[in-house]
Design a protein around this motif. Structure first.
Motif, PDB file in Angstrom:
ATOM      1  N   TRP A 174       0.842  -1.211   0.000  1.00 39.20           N
ATOM      2  CA  TRP A 174       0.000   0.000   0.000  1.00 39.20           C
ATOM      3  C   TRP A 174       0.879   1.264   0.000  1.00 39.20           C
ATOM      4  O   TRP A 174       0.626   2.224  -0.746  1.00 39.20           O
ATOM      5  N   HIS A 175       1.934   1.257   0.820  1.00 40.06           N
ATOM      6  CA  HIS A 175       2.818   2.427   0.939  1.00 40.06           C
ATOM      7  C   HIS A 175       3.595   2.665  -0.356  1.00 40.06           C
ATOM      8  O   HIS A 175       3.966   3.798  -0.661  1.00 40.06           O
ATOM      9  N   GLY A 176       3.868   1.587  -1.072  1.00 40.98           N
ATOM     10  CA  GLY A 176       4.578   1.714  -2.338  1.00 40.98           C
ATOM     11  C   GLY A 176       6.088   1.711  -2.191  1.00 40.98           C
ATOM     12  O   GLY A 176       6.804   2.055  -3.128  1.00 40.98           O
ATOM     13  N   ALA A 177       6.574   1.333  -1.025  1.00 37.35           N
ATOM     14  CA  ALA A 177       8.016   1.310  -0.776  1.00 37.35           C
ATOM     15  C   ALA A 177       8.287   0.472   0.460  1.00 37.35           C
ATOM     16  O   ALA A 177       7.392   0.285   1.297  1.00 37.35           O
ATOM     17  N   ALA A 178       9.526  -0.010   0.543  1.00 34.32           N
ATOM     18  CA  ALA A 178       9.920  -0.789   1.719  1.00 34.32           C
ATOM     19  C   ALA A 178       9.916   0.104   2.959  1.00 34.32           C
ATOM     20  O   ALA A 178      10.113   1.318   2.873  1.00 34.32           O
ATOM     21  N   LEU A 179       9.702  -0.509   4.110  1.00 34.72           N
ATOM     22  CA  LEU A 179       9.712   0.200   5.390  1.00 34.72           C
ATOM     23  C   LEU A 179      10.718  -0.457   6.311  1.00 34.72           C
ATOM     24  O   LEU A 179      11.112  -1.600   6.103  1.00 34.72           O
ATOM     25  N   GLY A 180      11.126   0.279   7.336  1.00 37.30           N
ATOM     26  CA  GLY A 180      12.116  -0.241   8.278  1.00 37.30           C
ATOM     27  C   GLY A 180      11.471  -0.761   9.546  1.00 37.30           C
ATOM     28  O   GLY A 180      10.397  -1.359   9.518  1.00 37.30           O
ATOM     29  N   ALA A 181      12.123  -0.493  10.653  1.00 38.74           N
ATOM     30  CA  ALA A 181      11.704  -1.040  11.954  1.00 38.74           C
ATOM     31  C   ALA A 181      10.364  -0.462  12.393  1.00 38.74           C
ATOM     32  O   ALA A 181       9.927   0.592  11.926  1.00 38.74           O
ATOM     33  N   CYS A 182       9.752  -1.183  13.319  1.00 39.05           N
ATOM     34  CA  CYS A 182       8.497  -0.721  13.923  1.00 39.05           C
ATOM     35  C   CYS A 182       8.823  -0.190  15.321  1.00 39.05           C
ATOM     36  O   CYS A 182       9.565  -0.818  16.080  1.00 39.05           O
ATOM     37  N   GLU A 183       8.276   0.969  15.666  1.00 44.17           N
ATOM     38  CA  GLU A 183       8.455   1.505  17.023  1.00 44.17           C
ATOM     39  C   GLU A 183       7.726   0.632  18.033  1.00 44.17           C
ATOM     40  O   GLU A 183       6.760  -0.046  17.677  1.00 44.17           O
ATOM     41  N   PRO A 184       8.129   0.677  19.306  1.00 47.12           N
ATOM     42  CA  PRO A 184       7.363  -0.044  20.320  1.00 47.12           C
ATOM     43  C   PRO A 184       5.907   0.449  20.305  1.00 47.12           C
ATOM     44  O   PRO A 184       5.672   1.654  20.307  1.00 47.12           O
ATOM     45  N   PRO A 185       4.969  -0.464  20.271  1.00 48.22           N
ATOM     46  CA  PRO A 185       3.569  -0.037  20.204  1.00 48.22           C
ATOM     47  C   PRO A 185       3.118   0.667  21.476  1.00 48.22           C
ATOM     48  O   PRO A 185       3.613   0.387  22.568  1.00 48.22           O
ATOM     49  N   GLN A 186       2.188   1.597  21.336  1.00 47.99           N
ATOM     50  CA  GLN A 186       1.607   2.303  22.484  1.00 47.99           C
ATOM     51  C   GLN A 186       0.166   1.828  22.670  1.00 47.99           C
ATOM     52  O   GLN A 186      -0.610   1.809  21.716  1.00 47.99           O
ATOM     53  N   PHE A 187      -0.155   1.460  23.894  1.00 49.61           N
ATOM     54  CA  PHE A 187      -1.480   0.946  24.223  1.00 49.61           C
ATOM     55  C   PHE A 187      -2.248   2.089  24.885  1.00 49.61           C
ATOM     56  O   PHE A 187      -1.793   2.638  25.899  1.00 49.61           O
TER      57      PHE A 187
END
Ligand SMILES: O=C(O)CCC(=O)C(=O)O
Ligand SMILES: [Fe+2]
Length: 188
Positions: free
Chosen positions: A76-89
């Protein structure tokens, strides 16, 4: 251009039930906004909600679930992505909100948010569990008056570009639980 991705089957029923139970029982404190101060700053004129600390196990489970759908989000973004931040609940009680803001990738802001490329929100509550609390996406420069009021059903992931202006409308009844996180630029 305003566009977003909705993954309706992001969580299966058993996982959703488990995560809902975990956040319902979790402790928390006032959610902060990013600032020069480490850990951010409580700024109730901009944001009122509770950031929960449900433990490392569920953080890992969220990250694993994101990895499983990374391909869909990158397509969907049309490009590779890197790391994911720690999720916030997050928990929004009656009276809680988050005013219109951008999460990152805005050229004049040089803090860590500049690496964010895609924001996503996982709905843990059904729209029937609360009133108000829509996730409102704002049109960009080409359609400044456009607003999209999203009230995703529980278990749905909504992703949008980190620079998209968005807000959480005031919750007037019930409790609204979400998980928010960000996929960063590759190589960060
Ligand atoms: O809870 C939500 O729906 C959105 C939260 C948000 O915009 C943020 O944490 O930056
Ligand atoms: Fe946000």
């Amino acid at each position: 251009m305003l566009d977003w991705l909705r993954i309706g089957d992001f969580l299966d029923a058993a996982t959703l039930e488990h995560w809902r139970r975990v956040v319902r029982d979790a402790e928390g404190g006032a959610a902060t906004i990013m600032s020069a101060q480490p850990g951010g700053r409580v700024a109730p004129q901009m944001r009122r909600s509770t950031r929960l600390t449900p433990g490392a196990g569920i953080e890992q489970a969220v990250l694993a679930r994101i990895e499983a759908r990374r391909g869909d989000i990158e397509t969907w973004h049309g490009a590779a992505l890197g790391a994911c931040e720690p999720p916030q609940f997050l928990r929004y009680d009656p009276g809680d909100y988050f005013v219109a803001h951008q999460d990152g990738n805005t050229p004049l802001v040089h803090d860590a948010s500049r690496h964010r490329r895609v924001s996503f929100v996982i709905a843990l509550s059904d729209p029937a569990d609360y009133a108000g609390g829509a996730l409102v996406l704002h049109g960009g420069r080409d359609e400044p008056n456009r607003r999209e009021m999203l009230t995703p059903s529980a278990g749905t992931l909504v992703a949008f570009r980190a620079e998209t202006t968005h807000e959480v409308a005031i919750v007037t009844h019930g409790k609204r639980y979400t998980i928010a996180s960000w996929l960063l630029a590759p190589g960060v």
